[in-house]
Design a protein around this motif. Structure first.
Motif, PDB file in Angstrom:
ATOM      1  N   ARG A  19       0.807  -0.994   0.165  1.00 45.53           N
ATOM      2  CA  ARG A  19      -0.354   0.647   0.165  1.00 45.53           C
ATOM      3  C   ARG A  19       0.910   0.914   0.174  1.00 45.53           C
ATOM      4  O   ARG A  19       1.297   2.596  -0.755  1.00 45.53           O
ATOM      5  CB  ARG A  19      -0.980   0.204   1.206  1.00 45.53           C
ATOM      6  CG  ARG A  19      -1.819  -1.122   1.332  1.00 45.53           C
ATOM      7  CD  ARG A  19      -2.877  -0.995   2.565  1.00 45.53           C
ATOM      8  NE  ARG A  19      -4.119  -0.257   2.587  1.00 45.53           N
ATOM      9  CZ  ARG A  19      -3.834   0.921   3.220  1.00 45.53           C
ATOM     10  NH1 ARG A  19      -2.526   1.233   3.755  1.00 45.53           N
ATOM     11  NH2 ARG A  19      -4.743   1.945   3.193  1.00 45.53           N
ATOM     12  N   ASN A  20       2.072   1.202   1.161  1.00 44.35           N
ATOM     13  CA  ASN A  20       2.731   2.464   0.931  1.00 44.35           C
ATOM     14  C   ASN A  20       3.737   2.898  -0.618  1.00 44.35           C
ATOM     15  O   ASN A  20       3.428   4.357  -1.011  1.00 44.35           O
ATOM     16  CB  ASN A  20       3.749   2.200   2.544  1.00 44.35           C
ATOM     17  CG  ASN A  20       3.645   2.578   3.317  1.00 44.35           C
ATOM     18  OD1 ASN A  20       2.632   2.425   3.713  1.00 44.35           O
ATOM     19  ND2 ASN A  20       3.686   1.548   4.089  1.00 44.35           N
ATOM     20  N   ILE A  21       3.708   1.562  -1.248  1.00 46.86           N
ATOM     21  CA  ILE A  21       4.140   2.204  -2.530  1.00 46.86           C
ATOM     22  C   ILE A  21       3.299   2.152  -3.807  1.00 46.86           C
ATOM     23  O   ILE A  21       3.755   3.578  -3.969  1.00 46.86           O
ATOM     24  CB  ILE A  21       5.111   0.538  -2.747  1.00 46.86           C
ATOM     25  CG1 ILE A  21       6.671   0.205  -1.968  1.00 46.86           C
ATOM     26  CG2 ILE A  21       5.679   0.975  -4.619  1.00 46.86           C
ATOM     27  CD1 ILE A  21       6.940   1.072  -2.022  1.00 46.86           C
ATOM     28  N   ILE A  22       1.748   1.652  -3.750  1.00 47.56           N
ATOM     29  CA  ILE A  22       0.954   2.085  -4.113  1.00 47.56           C
ATOM     30  C   ILE A  22       0.339   4.030  -4.274  1.00 47.56           C
ATOM     31  O   ILE A  22       0.998   4.387  -5.083  1.00 47.56           O
ATOM     32  CB  ILE A  22      -0.047   1.393  -3.919  1.00 47.56           C
ATOM     33  CG1 ILE A  22       0.148  -0.037  -4.773  1.00 47.56           C
ATOM     34  CG2 ILE A  22      -1.069   2.082  -5.218  1.00 47.56           C
ATOM     35  CD1 ILE A  22      -0.810  -0.811  -4.259  1.00 47.56           C
ATOM     36  N   PHE A  23       0.490   4.229  -2.874  1.00 47.24           N
ATOM     37  CA  PHE A  23       0.187   5.367  -2.642  1.00 47.24           C
ATOM     38  C   PHE A  23       1.466   6.520  -2.871  1.00 47.24           C
ATOM     39  O   PHE A  23       1.237   7.785  -3.490  1.00 47.24           O
ATOM     40  CB  PHE A  23      -0.188   5.742  -0.587  1.00 47.24           C
ATOM     41  CG  PHE A  23      -0.912   5.254  -0.424  1.00 47.24           C
ATOM     42  CD1 PHE A  23      -2.028   4.849  -1.531  1.00 47.24           C
ATOM     43  CD2 PHE A  23      -0.668   4.572   1.235  1.00 47.24           C
ATOM     44  CE1 PHE A  23      -3.524   3.972  -0.810  1.00 47.24           C
ATOM     45  CE2 PHE A  23      -2.421   4.197   1.317  1.00 47.24           C
ATOM     46  CZ  PHE A  23      -3.138   3.904   0.164  1.00 47.24           C
ATOM     47  N   ILE A  24       2.291   6.218  -2.520  1.00 47.66           N
ATOM     48  CA  ILE A  24       4.123   7.182  -2.494  1.00 47.66           C
ATOM     49  C   ILE A  24       4.448   7.412  -4.577  1.00 47.66           C
ATOM     50  O   ILE A  24       4.231   8.015  -4.856  1.00 47.66           O
ATOM     51  CB  ILE A  24       5.085   6.341  -2.395  1.00 47.66           C
ATOM     52  CG1 ILE A  24       5.187   6.613  -0.733  1.00 47.66           C
ATOM     53  CG2 ILE A  24       6.109   7.600  -2.661  1.00 47.66           C
ATOM     54  CD1 ILE A  24       6.266   5.362   0.015  1.00 47.66           C
ATOM     55  N   ALA A  25       4.272   6.146  -5.609  1.00 44.64           N
ATOM     56  CA  ALA A  25       3.813   6.228  -6.531  1.00 44.64           C
ATOM     57  C   ALA A  25       3.099   7.306  -7.099  1.00 44.64           C
ATOM     58  O   ALA A  25       3.325   7.574  -8.055  1.00 44.64           O
ATOM     59  CB  ALA A  25       4.088   4.444  -7.507  1.00 44.64           C
ATOM     60  N   MET A  26       1.997   6.860  -6.390  1.00 42.96           N
ATOM     61  CA  MET A  26       0.552   7.297  -7.590  1.00 42.96           C
ATOM     62  C   MET A  26       1.378   8.849  -7.492  1.00 42.96           C
ATOM     63  O   MET A  26       0.702   9.934  -8.356  1.00 42.96           O
ATOM     64  CB  MET A  26      -0.357   7.084  -6.834  1.00 42.96           C
ATOM     65  CG  MET A  26      -0.980   5.936  -7.665  1.00 42.96           C
ATOM     66  SD  MET A  26      -2.604   5.199  -6.754  1.00 42.96           S
ATOM     67  CE  MET A  26      -3.856   6.250  -7.416  1.00 42.96           C
ATOM     68  N   VAL A  27       1.395   9.389  -5.877  1.00 42.18           N
ATOM     69  CA  VAL A  27       1.513  10.778  -5.912  1.00 42.18           C
ATOM     70  C   VAL A  27       2.729  11.190  -6.712  1.00 42.18           C
ATOM     71  O   VAL A  27       2.820  12.693  -7.304  1.00 42.18           O
ATOM     72  CB  VAL A  27       2.567  11.111  -4.124  1.00 42.18           C
ATOM     73  CG1 VAL A  27       2.177  12.852  -4.023  1.00 42.18           C
ATOM     74  CG2 VAL A  27       0.247  11.390  -3.425  1.00 42.18           C
ATOM     75  N   LEU A  28       3.645  11.003  -6.208  1.00 43.59           N
ATOM     76  CA  LEU A  28       5.523  11.206  -6.804  1.00 43.59           C
ATOM     77  C   LEU A  28       4.730  11.116  -8.926  1.00 43.59           C
ATOM     78  O   LEU A  28       5.445  12.602  -9.871  1.00 43.59           O
ATOM     79  CB  LEU A  28       6.424   9.960  -7.118  1.00 43.59           C
ATOM     80  CG  LEU A  28       6.474  10.503  -6.036  1.00 43.59           C
ATOM     81  CD1 LEU A  28       7.956   9.570  -5.665  1.00 43.59           C
ATOM     82  CD2 LEU A  28       6.890  12.324  -5.427  1.00 43.59           C
ATOM     83  N   GLY A  29       3.969  10.680  -9.288  1.00 40.34           N
ATOM     84  CA  GLY A  29       3.514  10.123 -10.679  1.00 40.34           C
ATOM     85  C   GLY A  29       2.954  11.295 -11.510  1.00 40.34           C
ATOM     86  O   GLY A  29       3.311  11.958 -12.377  1.00 40.34           O
ATOM     87  N   THR A  30       2.056  12.049 -10.248  1.00 41.12           N
ATOM     88  CA  THR A  30       1.368  12.845 -10.867  1.00 41.12           C
ATOM     89  C   THR A  30       1.684  14.507 -10.813  1.00 41.12           C
ATOM     90  O   THR A  30       1.489  15.020 -11.468  1.00 41.12           O
ATOM     91  CB  THR A  30       0.208  12.838  -9.382  1.00 41.12           C
ATOM     92  OG1 THR A  30      -0.378  11.723  -9.758  1.00 41.12           O
ATOM     93  CG2 THR A  30      -1.099  13.540  -9.754  1.00 41.12           C
ATOM     94  N   LEU A  31       2.536  13.900  -9.536  1.00 36.55           N
ATOM     95  CA  LEU A  31       3.810  15.608 -10.099  1.00 36.55           C
ATOM     96  C   LEU A  31       4.419  15.228 -11.023  1.00 36.55           C
ATOM     97  O   LEU A  31       4.417  16.852 -11.092  1.00 36.55           O
ATOM     98  CB  LEU A  31       4.872  16.020  -8.759  1.00 36.55           C
ATOM     99  CG  LEU A  31       4.131  15.898  -7.128  1.00 36.55           C
ATOM    100  CD1 LEU A  31       4.717  15.821  -6.080  1.00 36.55           C
ATOM    101  CD2 LEU A  31       3.183  17.281  -6.927  1.00 36.55           C
ATOM    102  N   GLY A  32       4.723  14.332 -11.464  1.00 44.97           N
ATOM    103  CA  GLY A  32       5.710  14.387 -13.228  1.00 44.97           C
ATOM    104  C   GLY A  32       4.950  14.768 -13.896  1.00 44.97           C
ATOM    105  O   GLY A  32       4.966  15.551 -14.883  1.00 44.97           O
ATOM    106  N   THR A  33       2.873  14.743 -14.119  1.00 44.75           N
ATOM    107  CA  THR A  33       2.287  15.038 -15.278  1.00 44.75           C
ATOM    108  C   THR A  33       2.362  16.245 -14.756  1.00 44.75           C
ATOM    109  O   THR A  33       1.947  17.431 -16.009  1.00 44.75           O
ATOM    110  CB  THR A  33       0.106  14.262 -14.729  1.00 44.75           C
ATOM    111  OG1 THR A  33       1.034  13.312 -14.756  1.00 44.75           O
ATOM    112  CG2 THR A  33      -0.091  14.941 -15.515  1.00 44.75           C
ATOM    113  N   LEU A  34       2.254  17.330 -13.746  1.00 43.81           N
ATOM    114  CA  LEU A  34       2.509  18.790 -13.020  1.00 43.81           C
ATOM    115  C   LEU A  34       3.186  19.511 -14.415  1.00 43.81           C
ATOM    116  O   LEU A  34       3.218  20.581 -14.834  1.00 43.81           O
ATOM    117  CB  LEU A  34       2.107  19.350 -12.160  1.00 43.81           C
ATOM    118  CG  LEU A  34       0.517  18.725 -10.824  1.00 43.81           C
ATOM    119  CD1 LEU A  34       0.695  19.301 -10.189  1.00 43.81           C
ATOM    120  CD2 LEU A  34      -0.203  19.814 -12.116  1.00 43.81           C
ATOM    121  N   ALA A  35       4.388  18.520 -13.844  1.00 44.46           N
ATOM    122  CA  ALA A  35       5.566  19.218 -13.565  1.00 44.46           C
ATOM    123  C   ALA A  35       6.335  19.095 -16.137  1.00 44.46           C
ATOM    124  O   ALA A  35       6.375  20.429 -16.069  1.00 44.46           O
ATOM    125  CB  ALA A  35       7.297  18.511 -14.097  1.00 44.46           C
TER     126      ALA A  35
END
Length: 408
Positions: free
Chosen positions: A76-92
Motif C-alpha cells: 500500500r505504501n509503495i502504491i500511494f507514494i508512486a501515485m503521488v510522485l507520478g501525478t507530480l510528474g504530470t504537472l511538471a
C-alpha cells in the motif's frame, strides 16, 4: 484472505483498478500529441517519439528497484507514494519550457509510476484467495486497457478544446482524484511480511526466478506478446495510410478504440482460469492473435478493424493468464517475481520498434505480420513447456494424495 463476491473484494479490486487507470492513462497520454511537440519545440518526429519509447524503457527497468522496496516497506505504501510522485510528474510536464524538460519529467514520471503494478500484483497474490486472485488480476489488467485507451482519447479531446498544457493539468487533477479513491478503499495488508532491503538478497531472488523454467517461460511469453502487440499497432498506421486504403489521420487515431476488446477479454480470462488450466487460456490467446494476423493479410479495411479487435482480445486474454501464472507459481519474493514479469513485458514492448523497423522497409505489411507469427510460434512452444510442468505438478499432487490415503 479476500474472497470473491464479498464487499472487501469489490472495494480492494476497485481501488487497484483505479491505480491501474492512473498509470496507463498517464503513460500513454502524450501519444496523440507527438506532432504538437514536434511543431512547438522544433524537433524531429523521431525525437518527439522518445516521450513514449524512453518512458516504456524506464518503466521496465524501474520495476527491479520496486520489487525490493515493496517487499521492505509494504504494498500500500509503495502504491500511494508512486501515485503521488507520478501525478507530480504530470504537472511538471505541463510547465515544460523545453523538450529536454518535458523528457526529463516523463522519465521521472515513468520511474515513479513503475511502483504501482509491482506492488499491486504482489498485493493481489498475498491478500486474495486463489479463486479470487485470478478474477482480480483479470479485472486489474482490463483497467490497463481502459486507462491506455482513455488517456489517449482524453488528451486529444482536451487539447482540441484548450491546449496540450491544460490537458496535462486536467490529467493531473484526475490522477489526484484516483489517488484519493485508492487511499480510501484499498484495505490494509494482512498477509504482508516485511523483508529488509538487502541488495544481495534482491539479486539472489531475481536470479532464482530467472533460473526457474516455470517463471522463465512466463517472462518470455509476456515480453514477446507485448512486442507483437505494440509493434502491430505502431505499423498498422503506416499500412492503412498507404495503398490501397489511404485512411485519414483522424480515423487512424480511432484505431486505439479496438483496445476495448482487451477490457472484456482480461476479465473473461480471470473467470476462465477458474475452470480451465492457465496454460489453456494462454493457448487461446495465442490462437486468437495468430488468427488476427492472418486476417490482416486480406486488403479490406473492415476486415483489418476486425483483425485488430481479435488481436486486442487475444493479447489481453493471454497477458492476464501469463501474469496470473507468475503470481500463482512464485514460491517466495512474489513482488520480485511480478516485477521481473513486468520488466520483461515492457522491455519487450520497447524493442518492437527495432524489430518491426527492420521488417517494414524490406517486406512491408506481409513481413510485419509474418514476423509476428514467428514470435507467436516461440510463445506457443514456451506455453507447451509450461503445460508439461503444470501436468507434472498435478500428477505429483495426485500421487501424494493417493499415498496419503493408502497410509490412512
Amino acid at each position: 484472505m479476500i474472497d470473491v463476491k464479498t464487499k472487501t473484494f469489490w472495494k480492494a479490486t476497485a481501488a487497484l483498478g483505479a491505480s491501474s487507470l492512473l498509470i496507463f492513462a498517464n503513460m500513454y497520454f502524450p501519444q496523440p500529441l507527438l506532432p504538437l511537440f514536434t511543431e512547438e519545440f522544433g524537433i524531429s518526429e523521431t525525437v518527439s517519439s522518445l516521450t513514449i519509447s524512453v518512458s516504456l524503457f524506464v518503466l521496465g527497468i524501474s520495476f527491479f528497484l520496486y520489487t525490493a522496496l515493496s517487499d521492505a516497506f509494504g504494498r500500500r505504501n509503495i502504491i500511494f507514494i508512486a501515485m503521488v510522485l507520478g501525478t507530480l510528474g504530470t504537472l511538471a510536464i505541463s510547465m515544460a519550457p523545453t523538450f529536454e524538460w518535458l523528457l526529463a519529467a516523463r522519465i521521472f514520471q515513468a520511474a515513479a509510476l513503475a511502483g504501482i503494478p509491482v506492488a499491486a500484483m504482489a498485493y493481489i497474490s498475498e491478500e486474495y484467495k486463489m479463486k479470487a486472485m485470478t478474477v482480480a488480476v483479470g479485472i486489474y489488467i482490463s483497467c490497463n486497457s481502459v486507462g491506455g485507451m482513455g488517456g489517449r482519447v482524453l488528451s486529444g479531446v482536451l487539447t482540441d478544446v484548450w491546449d496540450w498544457r491544460s490537458a496535462f493539468v486536467v490529467m493531473a487533477s484526475v490522477s489526484f482524484v484516483l489517488f484519493f479513491i485508492v487511499y480510501l478503499f484499498l484495505p490494509r495488508s494482512k498477509q504482508f511480511k516485511s523483508r529488509p532491503f538487502q541488495l544481495k538478497e534482491v539479486l539472489a531472488d531475481n536470479k532464482e526466478h530467472l533460473a526457474n523454467p516455470v517463471m522463465r517461460y512466463a517472462y518470455i511469453i509476456g515480453g514477446l506478446h507485448f512486442l507483437v502487440f505494440i509493434g502491430i499497432f505502431n505499423f498498422i498506421t503506416y499500412y492503412l495510410s498507404g495503398e490501397p486504403f489511404h485512411v485519414s489521420t483522424a480515423v487512424l487515431g480511432l484505431l486505439f478504440l479496438t483496445y476495448g476488446a482487451g477490457t472484456v477479454s482480461s476479465t473473461l480470462a480471470g473467470k476462465a482460469a477458474q475452470k480451465w488450466q492457465q496454460t489453456s487460456c494462454i493457448f487461446i490467446g495465442i490462437g486468437l492473435m495468430a488468427l488476427a494476423l492472418l486476417l490482416s493479410f486480406i486488403p479490406s479495411f473492415p476486415v483489418v478493424i476486425i483483425a485488430l479487435l481479435v488481436l486486442s482480445f487475444g493479447f489481453f486474454f493471454a497477458h492476464s493468464s501469463s501474469s496470473s501464472w507468475v503470481t500463482r507459481h512464485a514460491k517466495k519474493a512474489k513482488a520480485s517475481a511480478s516485477g521481473l514479469y513486468l520488466t520483461s513485458y515492457y522491455l519487450g514492448g520497447s524493442l518492437g520498434s527495432f524489430y518491426y523497423g527492420w521488417l517494414w522497409p524490406q517486406f512491408g505489411w506481409p513481413g510485419v505480420a509474418a514476423g509476428s507469427l514467428f514470435l507467436l510460434s516461440v510463445t506457443f512452444v514456451c506455453t507447451k513447456g509450461m503445460a508439461r510442468m503444470e501436468a507434472g505438478e498435478k500428477q505429483a499432487v495426485q500421487e501424494y494424495a493417493k499415498t496419503a490415503d493408502q497410509n490412512g
